[in-house]
Scaffold this active site. Structure first.
Site, PDB file in Angstrom:
ATOM      1  N   CYS A   1     -10.076  26.756  46.096  1.00  0.00           N
ATOM      2  CA  CYS A   1      -8.795  27.260  46.642  1.00  0.00           C
ATOM      3  C   CYS A   1      -8.081  28.073  45.557  1.00  0.00           C
ATOM      4  CB  CYS A   1      -7.912  26.103  47.101  1.00  0.00           C
ATOM      5  SG  CYS A   1      -8.670  25.079  48.364  1.00  0.00           S
TER       6      CYS A   1
ATOM      7  N   CYS B   1      -1.137   8.552  43.111  1.00  0.00           N
ATOM      8  CA  CYS B   1      -1.957   9.676  43.568  1.00  0.00           C
ATOM      9  C   CYS B   1      -3.236   9.678  42.744  1.00  0.00           C
ATOM     10  CB  CYS B   1      -1.183  10.984  43.382  1.00  0.00           C
ATOM     11  SG  CYS B   1      -2.156  12.440  43.789  1.00  0.00           S
TER      12      CYS B   1
ATOM     13  N   CYS C   1      -5.022  26.546  43.449  1.00  0.00           N
ATOM     14  CA  CYS C   1      -5.127  25.175  42.940  1.00  0.00           C
ATOM     15  C   CYS C   1      -5.759  25.128  41.554  1.00  0.00           C
ATOM     16  CB  CYS C   1      -5.948  24.335  43.920  1.00  0.00           C
ATOM     17  SG  CYS C   1      -6.014  22.608  43.437  1.00  0.00           S
TER      18      CYS C   1
ATOM     19  N   CYS D   1     -13.433  20.215  40.952  1.00  0.00           N
ATOM     20  CA  CYS D   1     -13.452  20.373  42.409  1.00  0.00           C
ATOM     21  C   CYS D   1     -14.229  21.635  42.758  1.00  0.00           C
ATOM     22  CB  CYS D   1     -12.015  20.480  42.925  1.00  0.00           C
ATOM     23  SG  CYS D   1     -11.917  20.594  44.723  1.00  0.00           S
TER      24      CYS D   1
ATOM     25  N   CYS E   1      -1.719  19.031  40.873  1.00  0.00           N
ATOM     26  CA  CYS E   1      -3.156  18.810  40.780  1.00  0.00           C
ATOM     27  C   CYS E   1      -3.899  19.626  39.724  1.00  0.00           C
ATOM     28  CB  CYS E   1      -3.707  19.303  42.102  1.00  0.00           C
ATOM     29  SG  CYS E   1      -4.579  18.169  43.028  1.00  0.00           S
TER      30      CYS E   1
ATOM     31  N   GLU F   1      -7.037  13.034  36.162  1.00  0.00           N
ATOM     32  CA  GLU F   1      -5.581  12.842  36.214  1.00  0.00           C
ATOM     33  C   GLU F   1      -5.207  11.840  37.292  1.00  0.00           C
ATOM     34  OE1 GLU F   1      -4.589  17.556  35.576  1.00  0.00           O
ATOM     35  OE2 GLU F   1      -3.555  16.434  37.123  1.00  0.00           O
TER      36      GLU F   1
END
Ligand code: SAH
Length: 344
Positions: free
Chosen positions: A115, A104, A118, A111, A331, A91
């Site tokens: 977290c 961004c 997220c 990832c 995100c 993205e």
């Protein structure tokens, strides 16, 4: 095949020399890539055809192919789903705001940080983006929207776990002979990888650093951000103080309000203890709701209240304007949706 768009001018001079071509050709090629955003040798019409042919036999460009674009009706934010050469999807977000056009970018496919709040981390980590893909991600947005003025490296992934490619990317896009973007218009956001904060401080890049702190004590931080088990808040702040000392760039701490969890008087007190008298900024963010974290929320009232508490305690605070709320601009949300829809 080797990629060419992540080579600096000197490296292109070397490869041109190896092809027995004159040195000035290197500058022409470099300009075509970084000023004219050309990503096909055959479109470099000022280069002789035989050289274009030779180049295309040995070098290539990474591709990012737009497969979806979501345009916010609220604020002009545009979110892109880009497919990479190997079929992975990332993205990238474009945010026009006042006179600035901010980009961004994502640094990884997926990832590993885990977290809890997220969406990027939900399906784990797949791979790092190459420096060539980071550049192409940037230039593809510029081909579509015109030149950008700021870059925030806050998309999918932990940039400091892709450190070498990140540094190479920043060096190329800030190169005075090429894209010439100012260091000061670039912000790298990290969940707080302490060694890399020191390394970056010594890199002479002088970009802005943002740290996703989000919690004022280690116990709570560890609960929501597994990386908190590896590095304490104190160690992170110490590294950021060093970053400021070495670069003169004020560090910002991102603090996402989760109502009733991290916005208590005790939190304000802890932040005061950590930061009072330091030249830092606390950037408050409202939580973007995601499916996996649906029992938590934050609203503008609790964010404003907490901002007031911190300001009264003498801390520098700003509230980040939330962009693209209507297009899942947080995100990783779109990539997840795409993967669910396509059964990935
Ligand atoms: N891994 C890096 C950069 C990517 S995340 C980092 O942690 O800084 C970019 C920012 O978005 C981080 O501050 C992250 O904590 C925040 N973020 C993640 N999920 C969010 C959500 N649901 N709502 C608001 N911000 C979120």
């Amino acid at each position: 095949m080797e990629t060419i768009n992540d080579k600096n001018l000197n490296e292109i001079e070397i490869l041109v020399d190896k092809l027995n071509e004159k040195k000035f050709r290197a500058k022409q090629i470099y300009k075509q890539i970084h000023n004219n955003k050309i990503n096909d040798f055959f479109e470099m019409t000022d280069i002789p055809l035989n050289l274009r042919e030779k180049l295309s036999l040995e070098y290539c460009f990474s591709r990012v192919k737009k497969i979806h674009e979501y345009d916010s009706k609220l604020d002009g934010t545009k979110k892109y789903l880009f497919e990479l050469n190997d079929g992975n999807v990332i993205e990238t977000v474009f945010m026009p705001y006042k006179k600035r056009n901010t980009l961004c970018i994502s640094t990884q496919v997926g990832c590993a940080m885990g977290c809890k709040f997220c969406a990027s981390t939900k399906n784990g980590f797949i791979r790092n983006l190459t420096s060539s893909e980071l550049i192409e991600q940037t230039y593809e947005i510029e081909r579509i929207n015109g030149d950008i003025s700021n870059i925030v490296i806050m998309g999918i992934g932990e940039p400091f776990y892709n450190y070498d490619n990140l540094v190479k990317y920043i060096k190329i896009i800030t190169d005075k002979n090429g894209r010439n973007l100012s260091h000061r218009s670039i912000t790298v956001s990290t969940s707080g990888i302490v060694e890399k904060i020191y390394e970056m401080a010594n890199e002479n890049l002088d970009v802005n650093l943002a740290v996703s702190l989000h919690f004022s004590n280690d116990e709570l931080r560890r609960k929501y951000m597994p990386i908190g088990k590896k590095y304490s808040i104190e160690e992170i702040v110490e590294a950021c103080d060093y970053y400021f000392k070495n670069t003169g760039r004020r560090v910002s701490y991102e603090y996402m309000i989760i109502s009733g969890v991290n916005d208590t008087d005790k939190d304000a007190f802890n932040l005061h203890k950590l930061f009072f008298g330091k030249n830092i900024l606390i950037n408050l963010i409202t939580l973007n709701p995601i499916k996996e974290f649906k029992n938590y929320k934050s609203d503008l009232i609790s964010t404003n209240n907490f901002a007031n508490k911190l300001t009264k305690l003498g801390l520098n605070v700003s509230i980040r304007k939330s962009m693209g709320k209507d297009i899942n601009a947080s995100c990783g949300q779109l990539r997840n949706k795409y993967e669910e829809k396509n059964g990935i």
